[in-house]
Motif scaffolding. Structure first.
Motif, PDB file in Angstrom:
ATOM      1  N   UNK A 291       0.845  -1.194   0.000  1.00  0.00           N
ATOM      2  CA  UNK A 291       0.000   0.000   0.000  1.00  0.00           C
ATOM      3  C   UNK A 291       0.880   1.244   0.000  1.00  0.00           C
ATOM      4  N   UNK A 292       0.308   2.426  -0.290  1.00  0.00           N
ATOM      5  CA  UNK A 292       1.095   3.661  -0.216  1.00  0.00           C
ATOM      6  C   UNK A 292       1.746   3.866   1.146  1.00  0.00           C
ATOM      7  N   UNK A 293       1.054   3.498   2.211  1.00  0.00           N
ATOM      8  CA  UNK A 293       1.623   3.670   3.546  1.00  0.00           C
ATOM      9  C   UNK A 293       2.879   2.823   3.721  1.00  0.00           C
ATOM     10  N   UNK A 294       2.921   1.651   3.070  1.00  0.00           N
ATOM     11  CA  UNK A 294       4.100   0.779   3.178  1.00  0.00           C
ATOM     12  C   UNK A 294       5.317   1.382   2.502  1.00  0.00           C
ATOM     13  N   UNK A 295       5.098   2.320   1.587  1.00  0.00           N
ATOM     14  CA  UNK A 295       6.196   2.880   0.791  1.00  0.00           C
ATOM     15  C   UNK A 295       6.872   4.086   1.425  1.00  0.00           C
ATOM     16  N   UNK A 296       6.288   4.617   2.470  1.00  0.00           N
ATOM     17  CA  UNK A 296       6.782   5.889   3.012  1.00  0.00           C
ATOM     18  C   UNK A 296       8.188   5.800   3.580  1.00  0.00           C
ATOM     19  N   UNK A 297       8.632   4.625   3.986  1.00  0.00           N
ATOM     20  CA  UNK A 297       9.959   4.480   4.588  1.00  0.00           C
ATOM     21  C   UNK A 297      11.051   4.167   3.569  1.00  0.00           C
ATOM     22  N   UNK A 298      10.710   4.122   2.281  1.00  0.00           N
ATOM     23  CA  UNK A 298      11.695   3.723   1.278  1.00  0.00           C
ATOM     24  C   UNK A 298      11.724   4.728   0.127  1.00  0.00           C
TER      25      UNK A 298
ATOM     26  N   UNK B 178       1.567  12.225 -17.115  1.00  0.00           N
ATOM     27  CA  UNK B 178       1.432  10.967 -17.849  1.00  0.00           C
ATOM     28  C   UNK B 178       0.211  10.227 -17.310  1.00  0.00           C
ATOM     29  N   UNK B 179      -0.392   9.387 -18.129  1.00  0.00           N
ATOM     30  CA  UNK B 179      -1.609   8.694 -17.703  1.00  0.00           C
ATOM     31  C   UNK B 179      -1.387   7.845 -16.454  1.00  0.00           C
ATOM     32  N   UNK B 180      -0.317   7.079 -16.448  1.00  0.00           N
ATOM     33  CA  UNK B 180      -0.067   6.217 -15.303  1.00  0.00           C
ATOM     34  C   UNK B 180       0.415   7.022 -14.102  1.00  0.00           C
ATOM     35  N   UNK B 181       1.190   8.067 -14.348  1.00  0.00           N
ATOM     36  CA  UNK B 181       1.655   8.910 -13.256  1.00  0.00           C
ATOM     37  C   UNK B 181       0.501   9.586 -12.541  1.00  0.00           C
ATOM     38  N   UNK B 182      -0.454  10.103 -13.300  1.00  0.00           N
ATOM     39  CA  UNK B 182      -1.614  10.755 -12.686  1.00  0.00           C
ATOM     40  C   UNK B 182      -2.500   9.741 -11.967  1.00  0.00           C
ATOM     41  N   UNK B 183      -2.638   8.548 -12.547  1.00  0.00           N
ATOM     42  CA  UNK B 183      -3.447   7.512 -11.892  1.00  0.00           C
ATOM     43  C   UNK B 183      -2.831   7.112 -10.564  1.00  0.00           C
ATOM     44  N   UNK B 184      -1.504   7.041 -10.528  1.00  0.00           N
ATOM     45  CA  UNK B 184      -0.811   6.663  -9.304  1.00  0.00           C
ATOM     46  C   UNK B 184      -0.993   7.738  -8.222  1.00  0.00           C
ATOM     47  N   UNK B 185      -0.924   8.997  -8.603  1.00  0.00           N
ATOM     48  CA  UNK B 185      -1.125  10.081  -7.647  1.00  0.00           C
ATOM     49  C   UNK B 185      -2.536  10.060  -7.069  1.00  0.00           C
ATOM     50  N   UNK B 186      -3.515   9.724  -7.898  1.00  0.00           N
ATOM     51  CA  UNK B 186      -4.893   9.639  -7.396  1.00  0.00           C
ATOM     52  C   UNK B 186      -5.039   8.507  -6.387  1.00  0.00           C
ATOM     53  N   UNK B 187      -4.335   7.392  -6.627  1.00  0.00           N
ATOM     54  CA  UNK B 187      -4.404   6.271  -5.696  1.00  0.00           C
ATOM     55  C   UNK B 187      -3.810   6.652  -4.336  1.00  0.00           C
ATOM     56  N   UNK B 188      -2.682   7.343  -4.346  1.00  0.00           N
ATOM     57  CA  UNK B 188      -2.085   7.800  -3.090  1.00  0.00           C
ATOM     58  C   UNK B 188      -3.028   8.773  -2.375  1.00  0.00           C
TER      59      UNK B 188
END
Length: 298
Positions: free
Chosen positions: A182-189, A198-208
């Motif tokens: 999950x996004x929370x799991x990524x905060x330490x790395x 970009x389409x995928x970049x914007x989709x990823x930001x919406x998920x976060x």
């Protein structure tokens, strides 16, 4: 002299009897004999001499035979060309794709297509999303392969794969021990992010944003392939499309589902102004098969 008469002349020269010529052409022996009489009457000279129940072409007959060989050679080439077109074994295919699809399932699909159609000439280009759409609309390419297509006038499309973004990291990384990331799991790395816009970049930001986690990458890249390369080198972890994650160079990456689910669809595009050729239809089937082989389709 008609083509049928030349065909009979050729058969008589090759077989030297009306019986054998008739069997070769699927005609009766009297039909061959009558045709020969008609040809000689029309020509005004003998085409064959009859010796011991066999036919020997006269010099004039041999001249006609040799001159007609070019016609039958051309006919044979045309017949071969017709078979190739019917079986989609020759001709040309022009395709263009964005990097994730181009590096993922297009290569094995092309390999299989050319294995069965070695005379097929393929033109393959890799472009950004907008370049792929333009190439298909302008008929520079017959087929385009992209991620995240939402429709455009003049273009037909079909979903080849509906999947989800995944997390990639080196084997042995702490995140590789999780069943999903999950996004929370990524905060330490350190995070390798996809560019805004970009389409995928914007989709990823919406998920976060949907889970109230700030999207703060240490490195930003445009393409998922680049993100995978950096992740494999230990630069950080990345969230990428499943095509890039599963391409050949990334087999050593640990791949985990990313939550919340961030959909990503691969589409094939074509111009609605022209029908799909048999070769195009065959290649689309090969791409689907390549996706199944890679585990991207059920």
């Amino acid at each position: 002299m008609t083509l049928r008469q030349l065909e009979i002349l050729r058969a008589l020269v090759l077989h030297r009897t009306t019986v054998a010529a008739a069997q070769d052409l699927g005609l009766s022996q009297p039909a061959i004999s009558n045709a020969l009489k008609a040809m000689e009457t029309q020509a005004g000279f003998a085409l064959f001499e009859r010796v011991n129940n066999r036919l020997h072409p006269t010099p004039e007959g041999m001249t006609l035979f040799r001159e007609s060989e070019a016609i039958f050679s051309l006919h044979a080439r045309l017949e071969g060309r017709l078979r190739d077109l019917r079986d989609s074994r020759s001709g040309q295919l022009r395709i263009v794709a964005t990097p994730p699809v181009a590096s993922g399932i297009i290569p094995p699909a092309l390999k299989q297509l050319l294995h069965t159609r070695p005379r097929l000439q393929v033109f393959f280009d890799v472009r950004r999303f907008e370049g792929v759409v333009e190439a298909v609309l302008s008929h520079v390419a017959e087929l385009g392969f992209v991620l995240g297509f939402s429709g455009q006038p003049g273009l037909g499309s079909e979903v080849l794969h509906a999947g989800e973004m995944v997390c990639v990291c080196p084997p042995g990384h702490p995140l590789s021990q999780l069943s999903e990331v999950s996004p929370a799991d990524l905060t330490d790395y350190p995070l390798i992010g996809l560019e805004r816009g970009t389409r995928l970049g914007d989709a990823l930001r919406r998920s976060f944003h949907s889970v109230d986690v700030t999207f703060r990458p240490s490195v930003e890249v445009r393409y998922c392939n680049t993100a995978c390369t950096l992740a494999a080198s230990g630069v950080g972890v990345a969230i990428v499309d499943p095509f890039s994650a599963h391409q050949g160079d990334n087999r050593q990456l640990a791949i985990r589902p990313f939550r919340p689910v961030t959909p990503v669809k691969a589409h094939v595009l074509w111009s609605e102004a022209r029908p799909l050729s048999r070769t195009c239809q065959t290649f689309i089937r090969e791409v689907r098969q390549a996706a199944r082989t890679d585990g991207l389709l059920d």
